[in-house]
Design a protein around this motif. Structure first.
Motif, mmCIF file in Angstrom:
data_model
loop_
_atom_site.group_PDB
_atom_site.id
_atom_site.type_symbol
_atom_site.label_atom_id
_atom_site.label_comp_id
_atom_site.label_asym_id
_atom_site.label_seq_id
_atom_site.Cartn_x
_atom_site.Cartn_y
_atom_site.Cartn_z
ATOM 1 N N ASP A 20 0.840 -1.206 0.000
ATOM 2 C CA ASP A 20 0.000 0.000 0.000
ATOM 3 C C ASP A 20 0.871 1.251 0.000
ATOM 4 O O ASP A 20 0.696 2.168 -0.807
ATOM 5 N N CYS A 21 1.816 1.217 0.918
ATOM 6 C CA CYS A 21 2.700 2.354 1.111
ATOM 7 C C CYS A 21 3.536 2.633 -0.137
ATOM 8 O O CYS A 21 3.643 3.768 -0.601
ATOM 9 N N VAL A 22 4.097 1.569 -0.679
ATOM 10 C CA VAL A 22 4.959 1.703 -1.856
ATOM 11 C C VAL A 22 4.169 2.226 -3.047
ATOM 12 O O VAL A 22 4.624 3.112 -3.774
ATOM 13 N N PHE A 23 2.954 1.707 -3.212
ATOM 14 C CA PHE A 23 2.104 2.194 -4.301
ATOM 15 C C PHE A 23 1.820 3.685 -4.163
ATOM 16 O O PHE A 23 1.859 4.432 -5.134
ATOM 17 N N LEU A 24 1.556 4.086 -2.932
ATOM 18 C CA LEU A 24 1.274 5.494 -2.675
ATOM 19 C C LEU A 24 2.460 6.364 -3.082
ATOM 20 O O LEU A 24 2.309 7.365 -3.790
ATOM 21 N N LEU A 25 3.647 5.936 -2.646
ATOM 22 C CA LEU A 25 4.865 6.667 -3.007
ATOM 23 C C LEU A 25 5.066 6.689 -4.521
ATOM 24 O O LEU A 25 5.411 7.708 -5.103
ATOM 25 N N LEU A 26 4.814 5.542 -5.117
ATOM 26 C CA LEU A 26 4.991 5.422 -6.569
ATOM 27 C C LEU A 26 4.106 6.428 -7.285
ATOM 28 O O LEU A 26 4.569 7.181 -8.147
ATOM 29 N N ILE A 27 2.837 6.471 -6.897
ATOM 30 C CA ILE A 27 1.895 7.387 -7.543
ATOM 31 C C ILE A 27 2.322 8.828 -7.297
ATOM 32 O O ILE A 27 2.325 9.650 -8.209
ATOM 33 N N PHE A 28 2.763 9.113 -6.063
ATOM 34 C CA PHE A 28 3.206 10.468 -5.731
ATOM 35 C C PHE A 28 4.342 10.926 -6.659
ATOM 36 O O PHE A 28 4.291 11.992 -7.262
ATOM 37 N N PHE A 29 5.352 10.072 -6.793
ATOM 38 C CA PHE A 29 6.489 10.476 -7.625
ATOM 39 C C PHE A 29 6.135 10.529 -9.102
ATOM 40 O O PHE A 29 6.665 11.347 -9.846
ATOM 41 N N VAL B 22 7.511 -2.860 -8.809
ATOM 42 C CA VAL B 22 7.039 -1.601 -8.216
ATOM 43 C C VAL B 22 8.199 -0.852 -7.574
ATOM 44 O O VAL B 22 8.329 0.366 -7.743
ATOM 45 N N PHE B 23 9.049 -1.567 -6.892
ATOM 46 C CA PHE B 23 10.224 -0.927 -6.284
ATOM 47 C C PHE B 23 11.108 -0.271 -7.340
ATOM 48 O O PHE B 23 11.593 0.839 -7.160
ATOM 49 N N VAL B 27 11.968 3.670 -7.460
ATOM 50 C CA VAL B 27 13.332 4.210 -7.457
ATOM 51 C C VAL B 27 13.557 5.079 -8.686
ATOM 52 O O VAL B 27 14.097 6.174 -8.605
ATOM 53 N N PHE B 28 13.066 4.616 -9.835
ATOM 54 C CA PHE B 28 13.220 5.375 -11.074
ATOM 55 C C PHE B 28 12.593 6.757 -10.958
ATOM 56 O O PHE B 28 13.216 7.771 -11.274
ATOM 57 N N PHE B 29 11.352 6.812 -10.479
ATOM 58 C CA PHE B 29 10.669 8.103 -10.391
ATOM 59 C C PHE B 29 11.299 8.999 -9.334
ATOM 60 O O PHE B 29 11.363 10.209 -9.492
ATOM 61 N N MET B 30 11.774 8.386 -8.251
ATOM 62 C CA MET B 30 12.449 9.185 -7.232
ATOM 63 C C MET B 30 13.695 9.849 -7.796
ATOM 64 O O MET B 30 13.937 11.033 -7.595
ATOM 65 N N VAL B 31 14.465 9.070 -8.540
ATOM 66 C CA VAL B 31 15.696 9.611 -9.115
ATOM 67 C C VAL B 31 15.376 10.674 -10.161
ATOM 68 O O VAL B 31 15.960 11.743 -10.180
#
Lengths: 154, 149
Positions: A20-29, B22-23, B27-31
């Motif tokens: 859940d958390c990772v998906f949220l971060l993913l969408i945010f970025f 997903v990870f 990481v890609f979008f963060m960078v």
């Protein structure tokens, strides 16, 4: 006879909250990445102005890129006839005014964001400013960097 | 005799590849978001809008000229070295000019008139000096027949 069940209690970790958390971060970025996507021609090296302000509201901006004459862009190069770059396309004053007019139809508060290379000659900028004035835009912003250091690309 | 195992096949989905994926995306979008250096604004307004609404009184206007070599002139006096990007003398004079204009209750206006081959960096240096002196009404002389637009 009593039957003994063979199931052992599994020592598994519940991954659901983490996902859940990772998906949220993913969408945010992902959203951040698309929000900051403006028409940035990589050839433009912005000038430095330490007193410039970081904008909060990036909406309603039409971007014009200007590089020194003769800089190769895509297939061609900038020249006296086509000195402005909009979304990678070389254009001239009538082209610029046409694009501004089209944008203004949907966005009345359109401002022009000029990404001018630090080595570009003022005569080209002058032509762009004049074209903006003729198209009825009086609010113009120059793109700059606050400092020369840090920040990797851009 | 054939033994039949009692384990039934669990209908569980293996999440490991999805999480890997997903990870990777994360990481890609963060960078990529931190990759771009943030751009800052330095704005000016053409007199078309500035003059219309607010001021009836004639603004106090000064013209800054920039030569091709980067020399900056205000009222025919040269300020700072052509290579100095900070222009402390100009900032000082412009601040005084703004304070005088404020005391007289007229808007302080700056018109920048660069020569044709002046580099954009020098123009931005002057705009930067105006911002440092807190002068908001900055415009350019870009008219074709000696007229401003």
């Amino acid at each position: 006879m009593k039957l003994k069940k063979q199931e052992e209690p599994e020592a598994s970790v519940d991954m659901t909250p983490m996902i859940d958390c990772v998906f949220l971060l993913l969408i945010f970025f992902m959203v951040c990445a698309t929000m900051s996507k403006v028409d940035q021609t990589p050839e433009v090296v912005l000038p430095i102005a330490p007193k410039a302000a970081i904008p909060e509201d990036l909406r309603g901006r039409g971007v014009v890129n200007i590089v020194p004459l003769g800089t190769p862009i895509g297939g061609g190069a900038t020249s006296e006839n086509t000195p402005f770059i909009i979304y990678g396309q070389l254009t001239d004053e009538p082209g610029l005014m046409k694009i501004i007019a089209e944008r203004r139809a949907t966005e009345p508060d359109l401002r022009i964001y000029m990404r001018v290379d630090k080595n570009a000659e003022f005569k080209i900028v002058k032509r762009a400013i004049r074209a903006c004035a003729n198209a009825g835009i009086f609010d113009i912003i120059f793109g700059t960097f606050q400092s020369a250091s840090a920040g990797g690309g851009g | 005799m054939k033994l039949k195992f009692k384990d039934d096949v669990k209908a569980a989905v293996d999440m490991t590849p999805m999480i890997d994926c997903v990870f990777l995306l994360l990481v890609f979008f963060m960078v990529s978001t931190t990759f771009n250096k943030q751009e800052a604004d330095i704005s000016f307004a053409l007199p078309g809008t500035a003059a219309q609404s607010d001021s009836v009184e004639i603004p106090d206007e000064q013209i800054i000229q920039i030569t091709e070599a980067g020399n900056v002139f205000l009222n025919d006096l040269e300020y700072d070295k052509p290579t100095d990007p900070d222009m402390p003398e100009l900032v000082k004079t412009l601040t005084l000019f703004r304070q005088t204009a404020e005391a007289n209750q007229v808007p302080a206006m700056i018109t920048i008139a660069p020569e044709d081959n002046v580099k954009q960096q020098r123009v931005v240096d002057v705009l930067n000096a105006c911002t440092a002196a807190k002068i908001a009404n900055v415009t350019f002389a870009v008219g074709s027949e000696d007229e401003e637009i």
